[in-house]
Each structure stands twice: as C-alpha cells, then as structure tokens.
Design a protein around this motif. Structure first.
Motif, PDB file in Angstrom:
ATOM      1  N   GLU A   3       0.866  -1.118  -0.012  1.00  0.00           N
ATOM      2  CA  GLU A   3       0.081   0.041  -0.059  1.00  0.00           C
ATOM      3  C   GLU A   3       0.933   1.345   0.040  1.00  0.00           C
ATOM      4  OE1 GLU A   3      -3.939   1.767   2.229  1.00  0.00           O
ATOM      5  OE2 GLU A   3      -2.473   0.655   3.573  1.00  0.00           O
ATOM      6  N   ASP A   4       0.386   2.343  -0.752  1.00  0.00           N
ATOM      7  CA  ASP A   4       1.145   3.391  -1.070  1.00  0.00           C
ATOM      8  C   ASP A   4       1.028   4.121   0.670  1.00  0.00           C
ATOM      9  OD1 ASP A   4       2.304   5.870  -2.263  1.00  0.00           O
ATOM     10  OD2 ASP A   4       0.263   6.751  -1.460  1.00  0.00           O
ATOM     11  N   PRO A   5       2.235   4.821   1.101  1.00  0.00           N
ATOM     12  CA  PRO A   5       2.395   5.420   2.441  1.00  0.00           C
ATOM     13  C   PRO A   5       1.488   6.487   2.590  1.00  0.00           C
ATOM     14  CG  PRO A   5       4.651   5.073   1.301  1.00  0.00           C
ATOM     15  CD  PRO A   5       3.754   4.645   0.493  1.00  0.00           C
ATOM     16  N   GLY A   6       1.421   7.106   1.519  1.00  0.00           N
ATOM     17  CA  GLY A   6       0.484   8.543   1.322  1.00  0.00           C
ATOM     18  C   GLY A   6      -0.939   8.034   1.616  1.00  0.00           C
ATOM     19  N   THR A   7      -1.366   6.967   0.611  1.00  0.00           N
ATOM     20  CA  THR A   7      -2.913   6.440   0.991  1.00  0.00           C
ATOM     21  C   THR A   7      -3.005   5.943   2.315  1.00  0.00           C
ATOM     22  OG1 THR A   7      -2.726   5.927  -1.435  1.00  0.00           O
ATOM     23  CG2 THR A   7      -4.381   5.135   0.101  1.00  0.00           C
ATOM     24  N   ALA A   8      -2.079   5.080   2.980  1.00  0.00           N
ATOM     25  CA  ALA A   8      -2.370   4.744   4.374  1.00  0.00           C
ATOM     26  C   ALA A   8      -2.569   5.902   5.402  1.00  0.00           C
ATOM     27  CB  ALA A   8      -1.149   3.640   4.609  1.00  0.00           C
ATOM     28  N   LEU A   9      -1.731   6.647   5.200  1.00  0.00           N
ATOM     29  CA  LEU A   9      -1.754   7.640   6.229  1.00  0.00           C
ATOM     30  C   LEU A   9      -2.958   8.468   6.032  1.00  0.00           C
ATOM     31  CD1 LEU A   9      -0.084   9.413   8.233  1.00  0.00           C
ATOM     32  CD2 LEU A   9       0.600  10.855   6.426  1.00  0.00           C
ATOM     33  N   VAL A  10      -3.541   8.854   4.815  1.00  0.00           N
ATOM     34  CA  VAL A  10      -4.987   9.511   4.815  1.00  0.00           C
ATOM     35  C   VAL A  10      -5.802   8.637   5.447  1.00  0.00           C
ATOM     36  CG1 VAL A  10      -6.665  10.276   3.224  1.00  0.00           C
ATOM     37  CG2 VAL A  10      -4.067  10.983   2.813  1.00  0.00           C
ATOM     38  N   VAL A  14      -8.640   9.614   8.232  1.00  0.00           N
ATOM     39  CA  VAL A  14      -9.720   9.601   7.844  1.00  0.00           C
ATOM     40  C   VAL A  14     -10.670   8.475   9.123  1.00  0.00           C
ATOM     41  CG1 VAL A  14     -11.667   8.777   6.517  1.00  0.00           C
ATOM     42  CG2 VAL A  14      -9.791  10.575   5.724  1.00  0.00           C
ATOM     43  N   GLY A  15     -10.133   7.438   9.283  1.00  0.00           N
ATOM     44  CA  GLY A  15     -10.584   6.323  10.178  1.00  0.00           C
ATOM     45  C   GLY A  15     -10.581   6.964  11.635  1.00  0.00           C
ATOM     46  N   TYR A  16      -9.598   7.544  11.838  1.00  0.00           N
ATOM     47  CA  TYR A  16      -9.551   8.217  13.536  1.00  0.00           C
ATOM     48  C   TYR A  16     -10.735   9.130  13.549  1.00  0.00           C
ATOM     49  CZ  TYR A  16      -8.216  11.448  17.229  1.00  0.00           C
ATOM     50  OH  TYR A  16      -8.167  12.190  18.372  1.00  0.00           O
ATOM     51  N   ALA A  17     -10.817  10.191  12.411  1.00  0.00           N
ATOM     52  CA  ALA A  17     -11.657  11.209  12.460  1.00  0.00           C
ATOM     53  C   ALA A  17     -12.988  10.833  12.339  1.00  0.00           C
ATOM     54  CB  ALA A  17     -11.467  12.233  11.411  1.00  0.00           C
ATOM     55  N   LEU A  98       1.281  16.209  -0.146  1.00  0.00           N
ATOM     56  CA  LEU A  98       0.137  16.665   0.361  1.00  0.00           C
ATOM     57  C   LEU A  98      -0.723  15.453   1.299  1.00  0.00           C
ATOM     58  CD1 LEU A  98      -2.083  18.812  -0.054  1.00  0.00           C
ATOM     59  CD2 LEU A  98      -3.017  17.520  -2.260  1.00  0.00           C
ATOM     60  N   ALA A  99      -0.346  14.412   1.245  1.00  0.00           N
ATOM     61  CA  ALA A  99      -0.708  13.269   2.303  1.00  0.00           C
ATOM     62  C   ALA A  99      -0.728  13.740   3.739  1.00  0.00           C
ATOM     63  CB  ALA A  99      -0.228  11.871   2.080  1.00  0.00           C
ATOM     64  N   ALA A 100       0.385  14.146   3.979  1.00  0.00           N
ATOM     65  CA  ALA A 100       0.563  14.726   5.373  1.00  0.00           C
ATOM     66  C   ALA A 100      -0.195  16.025   5.815  1.00  0.00           C
ATOM     67  CB  ALA A 100       2.171  15.058   5.762  1.00  0.00           C
ATOM     68  N   VAL A 101      -0.439  16.801   4.802  1.00  0.00           N
ATOM     69  CA  VAL A 101      -1.295  18.199   4.943  1.00  0.00           C
ATOM     70  C   VAL A 101      -2.673  17.438   5.196  1.00  0.00           C
ATOM     71  CG1 VAL A 101      -2.162  19.928   3.940  1.00  0.00           C
ATOM     72  CG2 VAL A 101       0.169  19.676   3.532  1.00  0.00           C
ATOM     73  N   ALA A 102      -3.113  16.444   4.394  1.00  0.00           N
ATOM     74  CA  ALA A 102      -4.629  16.217   4.502  1.00  0.00           C
ATOM     75  C   ALA A 102      -4.689  15.265   5.855  1.00  0.00           C
ATOM     76  CB  ALA A 102      -4.929  15.354   3.300  1.00  0.00           C
ATOM     77  N   ALA A 103      -3.846  14.665   5.975  1.00  0.00           N
ATOM     78  CA  ALA A 103      -4.059  13.800   7.271  1.00  0.00           C
ATOM     79  C   ALA A 103      -3.896  14.596   8.528  1.00  0.00           C
ATOM     80  CB  ALA A 103      -2.767  12.696   7.259  1.00  0.00           C
ATOM     81  N   THR A 104      -3.035  15.540   8.581  1.00  0.00           N
ATOM     82  CA  THR A 104      -3.064  16.327   9.656  1.00  0.00           C
ATOM     83  C   THR A 104      -4.446  17.273   9.824  1.00  0.00           C
ATOM     84  OG1 THR A 104      -0.631  16.606   9.551  1.00  0.00           O
ATOM     85  CG2 THR A 104      -1.868  18.490  10.658  1.00  0.00           C
ATOM     86  N   GLU A 105      -4.847  17.575   8.736  1.00  0.00           N
ATOM     87  CA  GLU A 105      -6.112  18.500   8.768  1.00  0.00           C
ATOM     88  C   GLU A 105      -7.259  17.603   9.486  1.00  0.00           C
ATOM     89  OE1 GLU A 105      -8.779  21.672   7.732  1.00  0.00           O
ATOM     90  OE2 GLU A 105      -6.669  21.609   8.194  1.00  0.00           O
ATOM     91  N   VAL A 106      -7.301  16.409   9.051  1.00  0.00           N
ATOM     92  CA  VAL A 106      -8.562  15.385   9.177  1.00  0.00           C
ATOM     93  C   VAL A 106      -8.233  14.912  10.838  1.00  0.00           C
ATOM     94  CG1 VAL A 106      -9.337  13.329   8.484  1.00  0.00           C
ATOM     95  CG2 VAL A 106      -8.652  14.646   6.847  1.00  0.00           C
ATOM     96  N   ALA A 107      -7.074  14.474  11.004  1.00  0.00           N
ATOM     97  CA  ALA A 107      -6.900  13.929  12.496  1.00  0.00           C
ATOM     98  C   ALA A 107      -7.051  14.824  13.530  1.00  0.00           C
ATOM     99  CB  ALA A 107      -5.477  13.124  12.346  1.00  0.00           C
ATOM    100  N   VAL A 108      -6.269  16.170  13.310  1.00  0.00           N
ATOM    101  CA  VAL A 108      -6.227  17.148  14.367  1.00  0.00           C
ATOM    102  C   VAL A 108      -7.963  17.645  14.658  1.00  0.00           C
ATOM    103  CG1 VAL A 108      -5.550  19.561  15.039  1.00  0.00           C
ATOM    104  CG2 VAL A 108      -3.936  17.734  14.231  1.00  0.00           C
ATOM    105  N   HIS A 109      -8.527  18.169  13.331  1.00  0.00           N
ATOM    106  CA  HIS A 109      -9.991  18.188  13.616  1.00  0.00           C
ATOM    107  C   HIS A 109     -10.907  17.197  14.111  1.00  0.00           C
ATOM    108  CE1 HIS A 109      -9.429  22.518  12.492  1.00  0.00           C
ATOM    109  NE2 HIS A 109      -9.171  22.108  11.148  1.00  0.00           N
ATOM    110  N   GLY A 110     -10.535  16.053  13.873  1.00  0.00           N
ATOM    111  CA  GLY A 110     -11.006  15.033  14.535  1.00  0.00           C
ATOM    112  C   GLY A 110     -11.039  15.021  15.870  1.00  0.00           C
ATOM    113  N   TRP A 111      -9.914  15.251  16.245  1.00  0.00           N
ATOM    114  CA  TRP A 111      -9.393  15.082  17.655  1.00  0.00           C
ATOM    115  C   TRP A 111     -10.296  16.615  18.021  1.00  0.00           C
ATOM    116  CZ3 TRP A 111      -7.684  18.965  20.949  1.00  0.00           C
ATOM    117  CH2 TRP A 111      -7.301  18.753  22.172  1.00  0.00           C
TER     118      TRP A 111
END
Length: 172
Positions: A3-10, A14-17, A98-111
């Motif tokens: 699996e692509d690391p960026g896809t896994a990170l996003v 998303v799962g956490y959020a 961009l995966a790190a940007v997306a994952a940060t936005e999603v995870a932090v706002h999920g928190w």
C-alpha cells in the motif's frame, strides 16, 4: 503490491476522525471547540470544505462545495472524509507531500470534534508519530492564521499530545 504510504496515512487519519465523530449530532453544533472562536458547526463546515479542496487538489477535478445552504455540516463532514479517502491516489508521487497535509487536517480536527463532545479519544501513536515528523515542514515559520502558537508540553508525552501542543492545542 504494498500500500502507498500516503494513502495509508490518509486512510488512518480518516478512520480516526470518523471514530471521533461517532457521537456528533446536529444538536451539538453550538458547542465550543479547541479552535478559538469556533463552535462545532463552524468547525464541521470548515473541515468539510477543506476535505473538498483536498480532494479537488489530488484528483484535479472540481467538486461541489460541501456546505451548501441547507446541508447538514455533520453529514457533510462524514461524507467528504469518506470521499477523500476513496479518491486518494495510490502510488501518486505528487500526492505524497499533500498526504501529510490532508492527514493532519483530518486527524487534528477529528480530535477537536471529539474533545468538543467530551470524548477522550487520543490520536493513535503511529498516526501521530508520522504527522509529528511532517509537522515542522507544515508549520514552518508561517503560523499566522493557520495554527495557534505552540503550547509547552512534556517532551516525553505521547506523540499525539506533542503534535496537538505543537499546533496550539492543550491535549490534557
């Protein structure tokens, strides 16, 4: 094929959020959030729009705005999170930063959402560690308007707490 690391990170963000949003209902939208001056309704609308913009960026395809008048921002948040995860380009080298940007936005706002609902939902260590490694490049010197100033936090705290503190939140 791995699996692509960026896809896994996003996907992980998303799962956490989505888990953090589990108890979110429209009747909670007036609650305060860790985002200064924002209630849950504002935060959900922001997150839904951010997710649309991220999806447009990685797919190159314009999308309909998430929070049109009359649309439930809670449903928009959940729907757009799933759409982003499905649209994320596996193996796309250009999308990896961009995966790190997306994952940060999603995870932090999920928190933020979980915290506003009174839920103790720590960010998974593996996700937080990866986001913490990417955070200096995301935060850089230009915090104005994007993040609150960092708050002091013990260096031996769990990675999720250190990430949140770096982004101006008080995780404790």
């Amino acid at each position: 094929m791995a699996e692509d690391p960026g896809t896994a990170l996003v996907d992980q963000a998303v799962g956490y959020a989505l888990l953090a949003m589990a108890g979110l209902r429209a009747d909670a939208l007036a609650r305060a959030t860790p985002c200064r001056g924002w209630d849950l309704g504002t935060l959900c609308a922001h997150l839904a729009e951010s997710l649309v913009i991220l999806r447009e960026t990685v797919t190159g395809t314009p999308a309909v705005r998430a929070c049109r008048p009359g649309r439930d921002p809670v449903a928009a948040c959940r729907t757009e999170a799933l759409r982003l995860a499905r649209a994320w380009p596996a193996g796309g080298d250009g999308a990896r930063p961009l995966a790190a940007v997306a994952a940060t936005e999603v995870a932090v706002h999920g928190w933020d959402i979980a915290r506003s609902l009174g839920a103790c939902r720590p960010m998974p260590d593996g996700l937080a560690e990866r986001l913490l490694r990417a955070a200096p490049a995301l935060v850089g010197g230009g915090r104005a308007g994007l993040f609150a100033p960092p708050v002091a936090w013990p260096p031996d705290a769990p990675p999720g707490e250190r990430l949140l503190a770096l982004l101006g939140r008080r995780p404790g």
